[in-house]
Design a protein around this motif. Structure first.
Motif, PDB file in Angstrom:
ATOM      1  N   UNK A 135      39.815  84.425  16.894  1.00 24.95           N
ATOM      2  CA  UNK A 135      39.088  83.174  16.775  1.00 24.95           C
ATOM      3  C   UNK A 135      37.578  83.380  16.872  1.00 24.95           C
ATOM      4  N   UNK A 138      36.181  84.223  13.667  1.00 22.69           N
ATOM      5  CA  UNK A 138      35.943  83.044  12.829  1.00 22.69           C
ATOM      6  C   UNK A 138      34.612  82.379  13.184  1.00 22.69           C
ATOM      7  N   UNK A 139      34.373  82.188  14.493  1.00 23.63           N
ATOM      8  CA  UNK A 139      33.151  81.495  14.901  1.00 23.63           C
ATOM      9  C   UNK A 139      31.919  82.288  14.476  1.00 23.63           C
ATOM     10  N   UNK A 176      38.115  78.711   6.231  1.00 20.98           N
ATOM     11  CA  UNK A 176      39.184  77.807   6.645  1.00 20.98           C
ATOM     12  C   UNK A 176      40.554  78.422   6.362  1.00 20.98           C
ATOM     13  N   UNK A 177      40.676  79.131   5.235  1.00 13.08           N
ATOM     14  CA  UNK A 177      41.926  79.853   4.967  1.00 13.08           C
ATOM     15  C   UNK A 177      42.216  80.827   6.102  1.00 13.08           C
ATOM     16  N   UNK A 179      41.190  80.597   9.115  1.00 11.30           N
ATOM     17  CA  UNK A 179      41.532  79.821  10.314  1.00 11.30           C
ATOM     18  C   UNK A 179      42.992  79.379  10.273  1.00 11.30           C
ATOM     19  N   UNK A 180      43.483  78.967   9.090  1.00  8.43           N
ATOM     20  CA  UNK A 180      44.891  78.590   8.962  1.00  8.43           C
ATOM     21  C   UNK A 180      45.774  79.783   9.315  1.00  8.43           C
ATOM     22  N   UNK A 182      45.079  82.408  11.164  1.00 12.17           N
ATOM     23  CA  UNK A 182      45.014  82.701  12.593  1.00 12.17           C
ATOM     24  C   UNK A 182      45.856  81.690  13.374  1.00 12.17           C
ATOM     25  N   UNK A 183      45.790  80.402  12.961  1.00 19.98           N
ATOM     26  CA  UNK A 183      46.587  79.373  13.629  1.00 19.98           C
ATOM     27  C   UNK A 183      48.074  79.673  13.548  1.00 19.98           C
ATOM     28  N   UNK A 184      48.509  80.119  12.360  1.00 18.63           N
ATOM     29  CA  UNK A 184      49.941  80.402  12.206  1.00 18.63           C
ATOM     30  C   UNK A 184      50.356  81.583  13.069  1.00 18.63           C
ATOM     31  N   UNK A 216      47.213  83.988   3.878  1.00 18.42           N
ATOM     32  CA  UNK A 216      46.024  83.150   4.067  1.00 18.42           C
ATOM     33  C   UNK A 216      44.825  83.992   4.513  1.00 18.42           C
TER      34      UNK A 216
ATOM     35  N   UNK B  42      39.723  68.986   3.683  1.00 14.78           N
ATOM     36  CA  UNK B  42      40.400  70.281   3.741  1.00 14.78           C
ATOM     37  C   UNK B  42      40.330  70.845   5.161  1.00 14.78           C
ATOM     38  N   UNK B  46      43.307  71.277   8.734  1.00 11.43           N
ATOM     39  CA  UNK B  46      43.541  72.409   9.632  1.00 11.43           C
ATOM     40  C   UNK B  46      43.446  71.959  11.092  1.00 11.43           C
ATOM     41  N   UNK B  49      46.700  70.689  12.023  1.00  4.65           N
ATOM     42  CA  UNK B  49      47.704  71.732  12.250  1.00  4.65           C
ATOM     43  C   UNK B  49      47.583  72.292  13.668  1.00  4.65           C
ATOM     44  N   UNK B  50      46.374  72.569  14.089  1.00  6.72           N
ATOM     45  CA  UNK B  50      46.171  73.122  15.433  1.00  6.72           C
ATOM     46  C   UNK B  50      46.608  72.130  16.504  1.00  6.72           C
ATOM     47  N   UNK B  53      50.418  71.931  16.831  1.00  3.82           N
ATOM     48  CA  UNK B  53      51.180  73.029  17.426  1.00  3.82           C
ATOM     49  C   UNK B  53      51.054  73.084  18.932  1.00  3.82           C
TER      50      UNK B  53
END
Lengths: 496, 119
Positions: A135, A138-139, A176-177, A179-180, A182-184, A216, B42, B46, B49-50, B53
């Motif tokens: 994360x 990402x930042x 953002x891709x 981030x998705x 990483x979230x998964x 992603x 978009x 996200x 989604x976070x 979960x």
């Protein structure tokens, strides 16, 4: 007080804290001096860490004393040390040379803000290299991206604005891709720390979400890294940016995303996803090959000098990805070395372009005819860095091309195809560099330079320093080689 | 998979739909402000989604209280993460709008094709 254990944190904190302070330095030239001093400090920190790491240690730092995996961890291994050297080196060299060029291109009143954005970009890029959790990467990626949008749009060229808008859209989509993805992974493993993630992904029963996450993350980072065919934002953004910003970002901007991509592929996914090695190879290898061939071919026909070099960057990213996609030690060694050598060659070329831009307003290649007569030193530096980009023996570029070809030869049945591709694209590089050299030296002048004579001394000295470094690291490449071979071993062979 | 199970993933369906609508808007619209609206959608998908979960059925805010035995907490970490991501999204949007303002000043239009024609 011994600051050595705190170096990974200081690497980011120093430029990050200095950035708002530089805004306050209104008197002429002071902002530049302050920012240069901080960039120099950052480079010294990176150098100190590279020395420590090449001895075989990995520097780890727990932010706030909270230990990993619960706290935020910073880690500097050989690969990140190499990248930090590229980032801080490019940041320092470009900012030292920047003064005259920036004075021409940016209002005096806005210069403190410009240098502040410069330091923020530096802090963000360095942050990506030191961060050990997904994360924070990402930042920091967004910090560096937002700052580079500001830098690119900061110049006098209005065409930079649509270019930077496109970069902003595609860069944000990419982030953002990521981030998705990483979230998964967080959903499936409950951790963000890369090392912890690696340990836990193996325990995940349903790997489908992790596979989707890998997709992603790969696409998102490929957007940021301008991997063909996701590179469309790059040529315009680099062409219309202020010249010194192009030097800085062309040397390190996209490489950081490549670094994160390689790190995710080899650190997190490789041993844990069934068939990941083959998947990444079959996904990345064709893109790399296409990128190398198409971008080199396009570069041969670009009429604008900066755009020609920017397009060539897409091909060079292709080489780096190609080496990594072999998933062998030799391939990763070639990738790491090419990261470093391409930064040297392309940084030097764009510095020479900045020198030319001091006297030539129009940087279309046919307008630069005969420039070598009034600017012999600039043109000679361009030739040296150009030879390095082509990969002529005796220059830094030769080392990485050689390593890449040796790595390709290990690839079994298709080895000769890969070698042929590298050789053909090198020939194309000869064409697109040599046509510039020919125009500079042998064509009758078309446009009169605004004033005869060489570029300002400070700019010229730095340009030659980088040109000489291209030769120096071509003759004595031990230092980057040590770091990248340690990095390759770590990426492939590490076990937890 | 039964219909009920599919409906059970309601939030994830919304995430996927909003994500696609946002991405489509970014790609299909020529007006730069509309593109930014799409980008914002978009990113918001996200965030959803976070937030989804971290939800634990019957979970509350992770604060210890007197007299509550065996409390069930929702995971606070994704909320903190997404707070950061929201800040990133807001700054990106602000910067994007600032660039659009500059483009309007320099080109007199914010339609993509007219800008391309102008250069």
């Amino acid at each position: 007080m011994d600051l050595t254990p705190h170096l990974p944190a200081l690497q980011v904190v120093a430029p990050l804290l200095a950035a708002p302070l530089v805004v306050l330095l209104k008197p002429r030239g002071l902002a530049w001096a302050g920012a240069s001093a901080v960039a120099g400090l950052a480079f010294c920190i990176a150098l100190a860490m590279a020395r420590a790491v090449s001895a075989g240690a990995v520097l780890r730092y727990d932010m706030g004393g909270w230990s990993a995996p619960y706290g935020i961890e910073l880690a500097v291994g050989p690969f990140s040390a190499l990248l930090l050297l590229i980032i801080t080196g490019a940041g320092l060299v470009a900012i030292i040379a920047a003064r005259t060029s920036v004075n021409r291109q940016i209002d005096a009143a806005r210069q403190p803000l410009f240098y502040s954005a410069w330091l923020l970009a530096l802090a963000g890029l360095a942050g990506i290299a030191v961060a050990a959790d997904a994360f924070n990467i990402f930042v920091f990626m967004e910090i560096s991206s937002l700052a580079s949008y500001v830098l690119i749009a900061g110049g006098p060229d209005r065409r930079a604005l649509p270019a930077v808008f496109k970069y902003l859209i595609m860069g944000t989509l990419g982030a953002t891709f990521y981030l998705i993805g990483v979230g998964m992974i967080y959903m499936m493993t409950g951790t963000l720390n890369l090392a912890d993630m690696e340990a836990r992904i193996g325990e995940v029963a349903h790997t489908n979400p992790v596979l989707v996450a890998a997709g992603f993350i790969t696409i998102g980072l490929a957007l940021k890294a301008a991997v063909f065919p996701l590179h469309v934002w790059l040529p315009n953004a680099y062409t219309h940016a202020p010249h010194m910003v192009t030097v800085f970002l062309a040397a390190c901007g996209t490489k950081v995303a490549v670094y994160v991509l390689i790190r995710f592929d080899f650190f997190v996914f490789q041993a844990n996803l069934p068939g990941h090695e083959l998947q990444s190879t079959f996904f990345l290898l064709p893109l790399a090959v296409l990128g190398i061939l198409v971008a080199s071919a396009v570069a041969m026909f670009e009429g604008h000098l900066k755009r020609r070099l920017a397009t060539s960057s897409v091909a060079q990213i292709g080489y780096i990805i190609l080496g990594a996609s072999f998933a062998t030690e030799a391939g990763l060694l070639a990738s790491g070395t090419h990261l470093f050598n391409h930064a040297l060659a392309k940084g030097g070329l764009f510095l020479a372009v900045a020198c030319l831009a001091c006297h030539y307003r129009d940087l279309r290649i046919d307008q630069l005819a005969g420039a070598a007569r009034s600017m012999p030193f600039t043109s000679a530096a361009f030739v040296v860095c150009g030879l390095s980009l082509i990969g002529v023996p005796g220059t830094a570029g030769f080392i990485s091309k050689w390593l890449l070809i040796s790595a390709a030869l290990e690839q079994g049945d298709f080895a000769w195809v890969l070698v042929a591709i590298v050789l053909v694209s090198s020939l194309m590089a000869v064409v697109y560099i040599w046509r510039v050299v020919e125009t500079l030296y042998f064509r009758p002048a078309v446009a009169q330079p605004s004033s005869p004579g060489e570029a300002p001394l400070s700019l010229l000295l730095v340009t030659w320093l980088v040109a000489l470094a291209n030769i120096g690291f071509g003759l004595a490449p031990q230092f980057p080689l040590t770091l990248s071979s340690a990095a390759a071993q770590l990426l492939l062979g590490h076990t937890l | 998979m039964t219909l009920l199970e599919l409906l059970g993933y309601f939030n994830y369906w919304v995430f996927a739909i909003v994500l696609s609508v946002g991405l489509y808007t970014v790609i299909a619209k020529v007006n730069l402000v509309k593109k930014l609206i799409g980008l914002s959608l978009f990113q918001s998908a996200v965030f959803l989604m976070y937030i989804t979960m971290d939800k634990v059925e019957g979970g509350t805010a992770p604060i210890f209280q007197q007299g509550v035995e065996n409390p069930v907490f929702s995971n606070p970490l994704p909320q903190v993460l997404i707070l950061t991501a929201i800040v990133v999204g807001v700054s990106t949007l602000a910067l994007g709008l600032a660039i659009v303002v500059r483009i309007r000043e320099c080109y007199g239009t914010i339609e993509e094709h007219e800008i391309l024609d102008a250069d």
